[in-house]
Motif scaffolding. Structure first.
Motif, PDB file in Angstrom:
ATOM      1  N   UNK A 151      24.874  57.826  19.810  1.00 12.74           N
ATOM      2  CA  UNK A 151      23.820  56.971  19.233  1.00 12.74           C
ATOM      3  C   UNK A 151      22.701  57.828  18.640  1.00 12.74           C
ATOM      4  N   UNK A 152      21.836  57.222  17.838  1.00 12.34           N
ATOM      5  CA  UNK A 152      20.678  57.966  17.335  1.00 12.34           C
ATOM      6  C   UNK A 152      19.799  58.449  18.501  1.00 12.34           C
ATOM      7  N   UNK A 153      19.167  59.584  18.306  1.00 12.83           N
ATOM      8  CA  UNK A 153      18.315  60.164  19.353  1.00 12.83           C
ATOM      9  C   UNK A 153      17.198  59.204  19.732  1.00 12.83           C
ATOM     10  N   UNK A 154      16.701  58.469  18.764  1.00 12.27           N
ATOM     11  CA  UNK A 154      15.628  57.511  19.052  1.00 12.27           C
ATOM     12  C   UNK A 154      16.064  56.479  20.101  1.00 12.27           C
ATOM     13  N   UNK A 155      17.319  56.073  20.074  1.00 11.76           N
ATOM     14  CA  UNK A 155      17.819  55.123  21.082  1.00 11.76           C
ATOM     15  C   UNK A 155      17.761  55.723  22.487  1.00 11.76           C
ATOM     16  N   UNK A 156      18.100  56.994  22.600  1.00  7.94           N
ATOM     17  CA  UNK A 156      18.046  57.667  23.900  1.00  7.94           C
ATOM     18  C   UNK A 156      16.598  57.775  24.360  1.00  7.94           C
ATOM     19  N   UNK A 157      15.708  58.123  23.437  1.00 10.77           N
ATOM     20  CA  UNK A 157      14.279  58.219  23.764  1.00 10.77           C
ATOM     21  C   UNK A 157      13.757  56.871  24.245  1.00 10.77           C
ATOM     22  N   UNK A 158      14.123  55.801  23.550  1.00  7.80           N
ATOM     23  CA  UNK A 158      13.660  54.465  23.938  1.00  7.80           C
ATOM     24  C   UNK A 158      14.206  54.068  25.313  1.00  7.80           C
ATOM     25  N   UNK A 159      15.459  54.407  25.591  1.00  7.24           N
ATOM     26  CA  UNK A 159      16.050  54.076  26.889  1.00  7.24           C
ATOM     27  C   UNK A 159      15.345  54.837  28.011  1.00  7.24           C
ATOM     28  N   UNK A 160      15.115  56.117  27.814  1.00 13.61           N
ATOM     29  CA  UNK A 160      14.408  56.909  28.832  1.00 13.61           C
ATOM     30  C   UNK A 160      12.981  56.385  29.016  1.00 13.61           C
ATOM     31  N   UNK A 161      12.325  56.046  27.915  1.00  8.37           N
ATOM     32  CA  UNK A 161      10.961  55.503  28.007  1.00  8.37           C
ATOM     33  C   UNK A 161      10.927  54.208  28.795  1.00  8.37           C
ATOM     34  N   UNK A 162      11.893  53.355  28.539  1.00 11.23           N
ATOM     35  CA  UNK A 162      11.954  52.070  29.253  1.00 11.23           C
ATOM     36  C   UNK A 162      12.214  52.288  30.738  1.00 11.23           C
ATOM     37  N   UNK A 163      13.085  53.220  31.051  1.00 14.30           N
ATOM     38  CA  UNK A 163      13.375  53.522  32.450  1.00 14.30           C
ATOM     39  C   UNK A 163      12.155  54.094  33.164  1.00 14.30           C
TER      40      UNK A 163
END
Length: 199
Positions: A151-163
């Motif tokens: 996935x795009x890196x932004x998706x990973x960043x958003x998931x980590x941020x949400x967690x």
């Protein structure tokens, strides 16, 4: 009578009557009962959602299994979603653990991964925390792979941020560590640098 109790705001009584009725009926009669409830206001799905919110995680898992075994997938799906996304990670984890012990299709890794592909970031974060609280670590790893492999890196960043915003302590830390471990093992060095540089 179940629908009438629900409409009158007596959700717990309606749930108790529903459970008693389902325990004593064969599958064909349960299907007829659900079809009859669907024809009334507010409908079987609303009654199932209310039941899932008032039952213990283990009882909600039993109700879902009954719907599965009676060939009522829509009602099973309502129970699953109402119980999993109730805002209580521990209860959702207990529900998932009970489904796993009962060999429900809803606790299978492939089913959860297919669902996770279509979920928003917030929902995936919640599901990962619930699975981690149930100690379903293979499920967590599989969903991380599905969501973070290409996935795009932004998706990973958003998931980590949400967690990290969830304030779930050790649960959150284990899931975030799993995401970072997967990212380091599966993504290029350039992508890893981009993840570190992300806000």
């Amino acid at each position: 009578m179940i629908a009438e109790l629900y409409l009158a705001g007596r959700h717990q009584v309606a749930t108790n009557l529903l459970i008693l009725t389902l325990e004593k009926r064969p599958s064909a009669q349960i299907q007829n009962l659900i079809f009859d409830l669907e024809a009334m206001q507010p409908g079987a799905k609303a009654v199932m959602a209310a039941a899932a919110r008032t039952l213990t995680p283990e009882d909600a898992a039993s109700l879902l299994l009954r719907m599965e075994r009676c060939g009522l997938p829509e009602q099973a799906q309502v129970i699953f979603r109402s119980t999993i996304y109730n805002g209580l990670v521990g209860q959702s984890g207990s529900f998932l653990a009970a489904l796993g012990l009962s060999n429900s299709s809803y606790a299978r890794v492939d089913v959860l991964c297919n669902d996770a592909r279509e979920m928003g970031v917030e929902t995936v974060a919640y599901l990962l925390l619930a699975l981690e609280s149930a100690s379903l670590t293979n499920h967590v790893a599989a969903i991380i792979q599905v969501r973070c492999h290409s996935c795009p890196i932004l998706d990973v960043v958003m998931l980590i941020s949400r967690l990290t915003a969830s304030n779930r302590g050790p649960l959150m830390e284990r899931v975030v560590t799993g995401i970072l471990d997967h990212f380091v093992n599966a993504r290029s060095l350039t992508e890893q640098v981009s993840l570190l540089a992300a806000p």
